[in-house]
Design a protein around this motif. Sequence first.
Motif, PDB file in Angstrom:
ATOM      1  N   LYS A 375      41.227  35.003  48.784  1.00 64.90           N
ATOM      2  CA  LYS A 375      40.983  36.437  48.643  1.00 64.90           C
ATOM      3  C   LYS A 375      40.422  37.022  49.937  1.00 64.90           C
ATOM      4  O   LYS A 375      40.819  38.115  50.375  1.00 64.90           O
ATOM      5  N   LEU A 376      39.509  36.304  50.543  1.00 65.01           N
ATOM      6  CA  LEU A 376      38.896  36.777  51.784  1.00 65.01           C
ATOM      7  C   LEU A 376      39.927  36.863  52.909  1.00 65.01           C
ATOM      8  O   LEU A 376      39.962  37.835  53.674  1.00 65.01           O
ATOM      9  N   MET A 377      40.804  35.863  52.998  1.00 70.01           N
ATOM     10  CA  MET A 377      41.800  35.824  54.054  1.00 70.01           C
ATOM     11  C   MET A 377      42.928  36.828  53.834  1.00 70.01           C
ATOM     12  O   MET A 377      43.571  37.265  54.781  1.00 70.01           O
ATOM     13  N   CYS A 378      43.186  37.168  52.579  1.00 66.71           N
ATOM     14  CA  CYS A 378      44.294  38.087  52.272  1.00 66.71           C
ATOM     15  C   CYS A 378      43.861  39.544  52.201  1.00 66.71           C
ATOM     16  O   CYS A 378      44.524  40.424  52.758  1.00 66.71           O
ATOM     17  N   SER A 379      42.765  39.813  51.502  1.00 66.06           N
ATOM     18  CA  SER A 379      42.364  41.208  51.277  1.00 66.06           C
ATOM     19  C   SER A 379      41.050  41.576  51.954  1.00 66.06           C
ATOM     20  O   SER A 379      40.645  42.748  51.914  1.00 66.06           O
ATOM     21  N   PHE A 380      40.352  40.583  52.531  1.00 63.40           N
ATOM     22  CA  PHE A 380      39.071  40.800  53.211  1.00 63.40           C
ATOM     23  C   PHE A 380      38.026  41.362  52.251  1.00 63.40           C
ATOM     24  O   PHE A 380      37.110  42.068  52.660  1.00 63.40           O
ATOM     25  N   GLU A 381      38.166  41.022  50.990  1.00 65.94           N
ATOM     26  CA  GLU A 381      37.268  41.560  49.972  1.00 65.94           C
ATOM     27  C   GLU A 381      36.986  40.502  48.913  1.00 65.94           C
ATOM     28  O   GLU A 381      37.865  39.725  48.537  1.00 65.94           O
ATOM     29  N   LEU A 382      35.757  40.486  48.438  1.00 63.23           N
ATOM     30  CA  LEU A 382      35.364  39.612  47.329  1.00 63.23           C
ATOM     31  C   LEU A 382      34.651  40.446  46.272  1.00 63.23           C
ATOM     32  O   LEU A 382      33.604  41.030  46.548  1.00 63.23           O
ATOM     33  N   ASP A 383      35.228  40.503  45.072  1.00 65.40           N
ATOM     34  CA  ASP A 383      34.575  41.138  43.935  1.00 65.40           C
ATOM     35  C   ASP A 383      33.858  40.028  43.169  1.00 65.40           C
ATOM     36  O   ASP A 383      34.478  39.279  42.412  1.00 65.40           O
ATOM     37  N   LEU A 384      32.573  39.901  43.407  1.00 60.91           N
ATOM     38  CA  LEU A 384      31.829  38.759  42.896  1.00 60.91           C
ATOM     39  C   LEU A 384      31.819  38.707  41.374  1.00 60.91           C
ATOM     40  O   LEU A 384      31.903  37.627  40.781  1.00 60.91           O
ATOM     41  N   ALA A 385      31.721  39.862  40.720  1.00 62.23           N
ATOM     42  CA  ALA A 385      31.717  39.889  39.254  1.00 62.23           C
ATOM     43  C   ALA A 385      33.061  39.422  38.693  1.00 62.23           C
ATOM     44  O   ALA A 385      33.109  38.653  37.718  1.00 62.23           O
ATOM     45  N   ASP A 386      34.146  39.889  39.300  1.00 64.54           N
ATOM     46  CA  ASP A 386      35.473  39.467  38.846  1.00 64.54           C
ATOM     47  C   ASP A 386      35.670  37.968  39.047  1.00 64.54           C
ATOM     48  O   ASP A 386      36.233  37.282  38.178  1.00 64.54           O
ATOM     49  N   ILE A 387      35.226  37.444  40.183  1.00 61.33           N
ATOM     50  CA  ILE A 387      35.365  36.015  40.461  1.00 61.33           C
ATOM     51  C   ILE A 387      34.568  35.202  39.451  1.00 61.33           C
ATOM     52  O   ILE A 387      35.038  34.193  38.915  1.00 61.33           O
ATOM     53  N   ALA A 388      33.345  35.643  39.155  1.00 64.42           N
ATOM     54  CA  ALA A 388      32.507  34.949  38.181  1.00 64.42           C
ATOM     55  C   ALA A 388      33.171  34.930  36.806  1.00 64.42           C
ATOM     56  O   ALA A 388      33.218  33.886  36.130  1.00 64.42           O
ATOM     57  N   ALA A 389      33.723  36.069  36.388  1.00 63.77           N
ATOM     58  CA  ALA A 389      34.373  36.152  35.076  1.00 63.77           C
ATOM     59  C   ALA A 389      35.623  35.280  35.038  1.00 63.77           C
ATOM     60  O   ALA A 389      35.884  34.584  34.045  1.00 63.77           O
ATOM     61  N   GLU A 390      36.398  35.304  36.112  1.00 64.21           N
ATOM     62  CA  GLU A 390      37.644  34.542  36.160  1.00 64.21           C
ATOM     63  C   GLU A 390      37.391  33.047  36.053  1.00 64.21           C
ATOM     64  O   GLU A 390      38.192  32.312  35.454  1.00 64.21           O
ATOM     65  N   HIS A 391      36.282  32.592  36.618  1.00 60.16           N
ATOM     66  CA  HIS A 391      35.992  31.158  36.630  1.00 60.16           C
ATOM     67  C   HIS A 391      34.940  30.759  35.599  1.00 60.16           C
ATOM     68  O   HIS A 391      34.527  29.593  35.554  1.00 60.16           O
ATOM     69  N   GLY A 392      34.514  31.703  34.780  1.00 60.12           N
ATOM     70  CA  GLY A 392      33.580  31.392  33.712  1.00 60.12           C
ATOM     71  C   GLY A 392      32.219  30.933  34.202  1.00 60.12           C
ATOM     72  O   GLY A 392      31.620  30.011  33.637  1.00 60.12           O
ATOM     73  N   LEU A 393      31.726  31.593  35.237  1.00 61.40           N
ATOM     74  CA  LEU A 393      30.458  31.210  35.841  1.00 61.40           C
ATOM     75  C   LEU A 393      29.497  32.386  35.875  1.00 61.40           C
ATOM     76  O   LEU A 393      29.919  33.542  35.855  1.00 61.40           O
ATOM     77  N   PRO A 394      28.188  32.117  35.932  1.00 64.51           N
ATOM     78  CA  PRO A 394      27.219  33.210  36.074  1.00 64.51           C
ATOM     79  C   PRO A 394      27.405  33.919  37.415  1.00 64.51           C
ATOM     80  O   PRO A 394      27.732  33.281  38.423  1.00 64.51           O
ATOM     81  N   LEU A 395      27.204  35.203  37.424  1.00 62.06           N
ATOM     82  CA  LEU A 395      27.304  35.967  38.661  1.00 62.06           C
ATOM     83  C   LEU A 395      26.365  35.404  39.723  1.00 62.06           C
ATOM     84  O   LEU A 395      26.706  35.365  40.914  1.00 62.06           O
ATOM     85  N   SER A 396      25.213  34.930  39.293  1.00 60.55           N
ATOM     86  CA  SER A 396      24.221  34.405  40.244  1.00 60.55           C
ATOM     87  C   SER A 396      24.766  33.208  41.024  1.00 60.55           C
ATOM     88  O   SER A 396      24.405  32.999  42.192  1.00 60.55           O
ATOM     89  N   THR A 397      25.631  32.424  40.393  1.00 56.86           N
ATOM     90  CA  THR A 397      26.229  31.266  41.078  1.00 56.86           C
ATOM     91  C   THR A 397      27.098  31.723  42.240  1.00 56.86           C
ATOM     92  O   THR A 397      27.039  31.168  43.343  1.00 56.86           O
ATOM     93  N   ILE A 398      27.908  32.750  42.009  1.00 59.76           N
ATOM     94  CA  ILE A 398      28.787  33.260  43.066  1.00 59.76           C
ATOM     95  C   ILE A 398      27.959  33.936  44.159  1.00 59.76           C
ATOM     96  O   ILE A 398      28.244  33.779  45.357  1.00 59.76           O
ATOM     97  N   GLN A 399      26.931  34.665  43.760  1.00 59.62           N
ATOM     98  CA  GLN A 399      26.070  35.323  44.743  1.00 59.62           C
ATOM     99  C   GLN A 399      25.420  34.298  45.674  1.00 59.62           C
ATOM    100  O   GLN A 399      25.318  34.522  46.888  1.00 59.62           O
ATOM    101  N   LYS A 400      25.003  33.185  45.111  1.00 57.08           N
ATOM    102  CA  LYS A 400      24.380  32.131  45.916  1.00 57.08           C
ATOM    103  C   LYS A 400      25.385  31.529  46.892  1.00 57.08           C
ATOM    104  O   LYS A 400      25.043  31.211  48.044  1.00 57.08           O
TER     105      LYS A 400
END
Length: 451
Positions: A375-400
Amino acid sequence: METRSRLRELGLFDARAPRYTSYPPANHFNGNVSPETTAEWLQAVPSGERVSLYLHIPYCRRLCWFCACRTQGTSTDRPLVPYLKLLKKELALIDAHLPKDVLISQIHLGGGTPTLLPPDLILELGEAVNAFRPMADDLQFSVEIDPTEVDQARIDALVKIGMTRASIGVQDFDPAVQDAIGRQQTFDQTRDVVTMLRDSGIKSVNMDILYGLPHQTRERMADSVQRVLSLSPDRVALYGYAHVPWMAKRQVMIPADALPDAETRLDLFDIARDLFMWDGYQEIGIDHYARPEDSLATADKAGTMHRNFQGYTDDTAKVLIGLGASAISKYPQGFAQNISTSSKYAVAIESGQLATARGHTMSNDDTLRSDMIEKLMCSFELDLADIAAEHGLPLSTIQKMVQPMIDQFHDQMVIKNNVIRLNENARLIARLCAQRIDAYQMPEGRHSRAL
């Protein structure tokens, strides 16, 4: 100058980083993926799935010194007939495991120099591939073409087997640069091949050009790019030359003292980029340019673009099956790479065994980081909430996970509502940002320059 000064402070001019055409990068593959593993992954492909094929022809009439691909020289066509038989046998081995009703959505014939194949062998290969599985109605079939090793008869054969896109390596048109990299290819040869392709009905022509080559100057770079533009390619890849003689032994032939320094490399990149943009090309990712009507530009706008071993692609297939010596396959479960040397590859295939030599089985963490880096290499953007939901993880994990990237490059991005967006001028450091998400490390200096 303020931007350049900041890039220098961020370490861009000295940094080395993976190109992230895969995650983990191929230099982290290991021997834990076997032919049996590949068979299991093939069997697990869902019925009706769209899959892509990559067919590798490892032979070249000449070995260009700049190239780091798995290739070998041949002065005759003698090895081509037995190699084609091996590809057909490998197709049969894959056929025994892959569901019968999958659709082939994209085919890439690469190398090496695929256009070394004479017309009769091209037709034979096409017949085998077309009989392997049904083709999607929107099939894209791309072929790497060397203008010094192709003629109308070969182009006619490629068109007959379904080629829809031609990819032409240019690198640089200046004779002094060509002499230094062992690749003599005139503008007239390239122009004549483009004309043959267009006259044969090929509507999509891609070109590759390199910056950072020995003896390249600002003037020579501008001249080469303007010559490329005069041929009106639909898509252009602008790659930084990777001088890695510890990995590609032939690169010792290139005079290292004639290579431009890091700041000159940035000048060369900027010159090429500006010329492509002025000519109406859309900037794609970190190193591609496309006409607005090109399918890659459409995928970029739609957010459906991906990144693989061929660079940026509009291919949405989750499975890429590689055939031939050293070819790499990608499955949701991981990567599988064939034996690199053609003689040992032949032994495996002749014995009735898939030729997998190494690869990587993806963990959940690998899949997560791969998704984020792509995502970073293609769109230069990371939606942390969407990534967390897609992978079934707490938002805090992605933020870290992204905190090290934020700590180092905070002034090169905008962060709002848990969405990180790199600044327009920060495209050049996308690989460095991705490296802060990468859980794998290589010894110092083992990657190519980040610029």
